[in-house]
Design a protein around this motif. Structure first.
Motif, PDB file in Angstrom:
ATOM      1  N   VAL A  68      -1.507  18.241  -1.849  1.00 15.98           N
ATOM      2  CA  VAL A  68      -0.428  17.730  -0.822  1.00 15.98           C
ATOM      3  C   VAL A  68       0.978  17.811  -1.784  1.00 15.98           C
ATOM      4  N   PRO A  69       2.071  18.253  -0.935  1.00  8.10           N
ATOM      5  CA  PRO A  69       3.455  17.970  -1.712  1.00  8.10           C
ATOM      6  C   PRO A  69       3.801  16.622  -1.826  1.00  8.10           C
ATOM      7  N   ALA A  70       4.428  16.364  -2.801  1.00  4.92           N
ATOM      8  CA  ALA A  70       4.959  14.909  -3.101  1.00  4.92           C
ATOM      9  C   ALA A  70       6.365  15.007  -4.032  1.00  4.92           C
ATOM     10  N   ALA A  71       6.858  13.831  -3.423  1.00  2.93           N
ATOM     11  CA  ALA A  71       8.132  13.517  -4.366  1.00  2.93           C
ATOM     12  C   ALA A  71       7.722  13.006  -5.661  1.00  2.93           C
ATOM     13  N   SER A  72       8.182  13.516  -6.959  1.00  7.23           N
ATOM     14  CA  SER A  72       7.930  13.014  -8.102  1.00  7.23           C
ATOM     15  C   SER A  72       8.942  12.180  -8.778  1.00  7.23           C
ATOM     16  N   PHE A  73       8.744  10.820  -8.969  1.00  5.18           N
ATOM     17  CA  PHE A  73       9.692   9.970  -9.564  1.00  5.18           C
ATOM     18  C   PHE A  73       9.463   9.856 -11.093  1.00  5.18           C
ATOM     19  N   LYS A  74      10.550   9.914 -11.673  1.00  7.46           N
ATOM     20  CA  LYS A  74      10.675   9.778 -13.162  1.00  7.46           C
ATOM     21  C   LYS A  74      11.075   8.238 -13.360  1.00  7.46           C
ATOM     22  N   VAL A  75      10.210   7.593 -14.182  1.00  7.95           N
ATOM     23  CA  VAL A  75      10.186   6.155 -14.494  1.00  7.95           C
ATOM     24  C   VAL A  75      10.013   5.780 -15.647  1.00  7.95           C
ATOM     25  N   PRO A  76      10.656   4.692 -16.350  1.00  8.41           N
ATOM     26  CA  PRO A  76      10.502   4.583 -17.814  1.00  8.41           C
ATOM     27  C   PRO A  76       9.160   3.993 -18.141  1.00  8.41           C
ATOM     28  N   ASP A  77       8.441   3.394 -17.295  1.00  3.88           N
ATOM     29  CA  ASP A  77       6.971   3.039 -17.505  1.00  3.88           C
ATOM     30  C   ASP A  77       6.120   3.206 -16.548  1.00  3.88           C
ATOM     31  N   VAL A  78       5.113   4.307 -16.609  1.00  2.00           N
ATOM     32  CA  VAL A  78       4.353   4.704 -15.475  1.00  2.00           C
ATOM     33  C   VAL A  78       3.397   3.645 -15.219  1.00  2.00           C
ATOM     34  N   GLY A  79       2.753   2.969 -16.106  1.00  4.54           N
ATOM     35  CA  GLY A  79       1.784   1.997 -15.808  1.00  4.54           C
ATOM     36  C   GLY A  79       2.429   0.720 -15.082  1.00  4.54           C
ATOM     37  N   ALA A  80       3.699   0.350 -15.476  1.00  6.53           N
ATOM     38  CA  ALA A  80       4.046  -0.709 -14.848  1.00  6.53           C
ATOM     39  C   ALA A  80       4.455  -0.665 -13.394  1.00  6.53           C
ATOM     40  N   VAL A  81       4.917   0.726 -12.995  1.00  4.83           N
ATOM     41  CA  VAL A  81       5.326   1.093 -11.615  1.00  4.83           C
ATOM     42  C   VAL A  81       4.007   1.315 -10.787  1.00  4.83           C
ATOM     43  N   VAL A  82       2.944   1.926 -11.500  1.00  5.83           N
ATOM     44  CA  VAL A  82       1.935   1.826 -10.747  1.00  5.83           C
ATOM     45  C   VAL A  82       1.246   0.417 -10.417  1.00  5.83           C
ATOM     46  N   TRP A 111       1.927   3.253   3.617  1.00  5.52           N
ATOM     47  CA  TRP A 111       1.728   4.214   4.810  1.00  5.52           C
ATOM     48  C   TRP A 111       0.892   5.546   4.441  1.00  5.52           C
ATOM     49  N   GLY A 112       0.553   5.719   3.349  1.00  9.02           N
ATOM     50  CA  GLY A 112      -0.257   6.734   2.826  1.00  9.02           C
ATOM     51  C   GLY A 112       0.392   8.076   2.469  1.00  9.02           C
ATOM     52  N   ASN A 113       1.982   7.953   2.125  1.00  6.66           N
ATOM     53  CA  ASN A 113       2.487   8.887   1.588  1.00  6.66           C
ATOM     54  C   ASN A 113       2.316   9.224   0.091  1.00  6.66           C
ATOM     55  N   THR A 114       2.003  10.271  -0.463  1.00  5.67           N
ATOM     56  CA  THR A 114       1.575  10.532  -2.076  1.00  5.67           C
ATOM     57  C   THR A 114       2.919  10.688  -2.517  1.00  5.67           C
ATOM     58  N   VAL A 115       2.820   9.954  -3.628  1.00  7.87           N
ATOM     59  CA  VAL A 115       3.982   9.929  -4.711  1.00  7.87           C
ATOM     60  C   VAL A 115       3.515  10.270  -6.278  1.00  7.87           C
ATOM     61  N   VAL A 116       4.032  11.164  -6.980  1.00 12.37           N
ATOM     62  CA  VAL A 116       3.849  11.125  -8.486  1.00 12.37           C
ATOM     63  C   VAL A 116       4.815  10.637  -9.181  1.00 12.37           C
ATOM     64  N   LEU A 117       4.278   9.912 -10.225  1.00 14.80           N
ATOM     65  CA  LEU A 117       5.086   9.104 -10.998  1.00 14.80           C
ATOM     66  C   LEU A 117       4.984   9.879 -12.561  1.00 14.80           C
ATOM     67  N   TYR A 118       5.931   9.750 -13.199  1.00 13.32           N
ATOM     68  CA  TYR A 118       5.779  10.526 -14.485  1.00 13.32           C
ATOM     69  C   TYR A 118       7.006   9.715 -15.498  1.00 13.32           C
ATOM     70  N   GLY A 119       6.840   9.885 -16.591  1.00 17.42           N
ATOM     71  CA  GLY A 119       7.574   9.362 -17.812  1.00 17.42           C
ATOM     72  C   GLY A 119       7.207   9.997 -19.186  1.00 17.42           C
ATOM     73  N   PRO A 120       7.959   9.212 -20.124  1.00 17.14           N
ATOM     74  CA  PRO A 120       7.746   9.360 -21.283  1.00 17.14           C
ATOM     75  C   PRO A 120       6.595   9.030 -21.936  1.00 17.14           C
ATOM     76  N   ARG A 121       5.941   9.963 -22.827  1.00 19.17           N
ATOM     77  CA  ARG A 121       4.553   9.675 -23.467  1.00 19.17           C
ATOM     78  C   ARG A 121       4.541   8.580 -24.345  1.00 19.17           C
TER      79      ARG A 121
END
Length: 121
Positions: A68-82, A111-121
């Motif tokens: 599924v195509p998805a917007a990928s959001f760069k965030v400072p804390d992936v766990g917190a945003v999830v 609404w069922g839209n897929t998003v990818v969240l990514y951030g620093p290790r």
């Protein structure tokens, strides 16, 4: 959500397009749309410059969305945003995991839209 996650708003880092053949997809988007290649990681992943936005071509090994195509959001804390997404009615598709370049997770909004969240290790 942590104070750090609130203080630094998310930004779209790329638009992810899963593809079965990264090399063929790079050739297609370069020839058809004139996109320039920024980065290629073998048959796993390629980043193309789409005028200030990155088109991320994910091969089968990097397809975290199930095609599924998805917007990928760069965030400072992936766990917190999830956690914030779930708290507000969204759901988790893939829990945060360490990838080859970052921590990433996949979620759906209410609404069922897929998003990818990514951030620093």
């Amino acid at each position: 959500m942590s104070e750090n996650a609130k203080a630094a708003p998310a930004r779209i880092g790329n638009v992810l397009h899963p593809v079965p053949d990264v090399d063929a997809a790079v050739r297609f988007y370069s020839a058809a749309l004139g996109l320039e290649t920024k980065f290629v990681d073998g048959d796993r992943y390629a980043a193309l410059d789409a005028g200030g936005t990155t088109l991320a071509l994910a091969g089968p090994a990097e397809d975290v969305t199930g095609g599924v195509p998805a917007a990928s959001f760069k965030v400072p804390d992936v766990g917190a945003v999830v956690a914030a997404i779930v708290e507000r009615g969204g759901s988790v598709v893939r829990q945060p995991e360490r990838g080859p370049h970052e921590v990433r997770a996949v979620a759906r909004d209410p609404w069922g839209n897929t998003v990818v969240l990514y951030g620093p290790r």
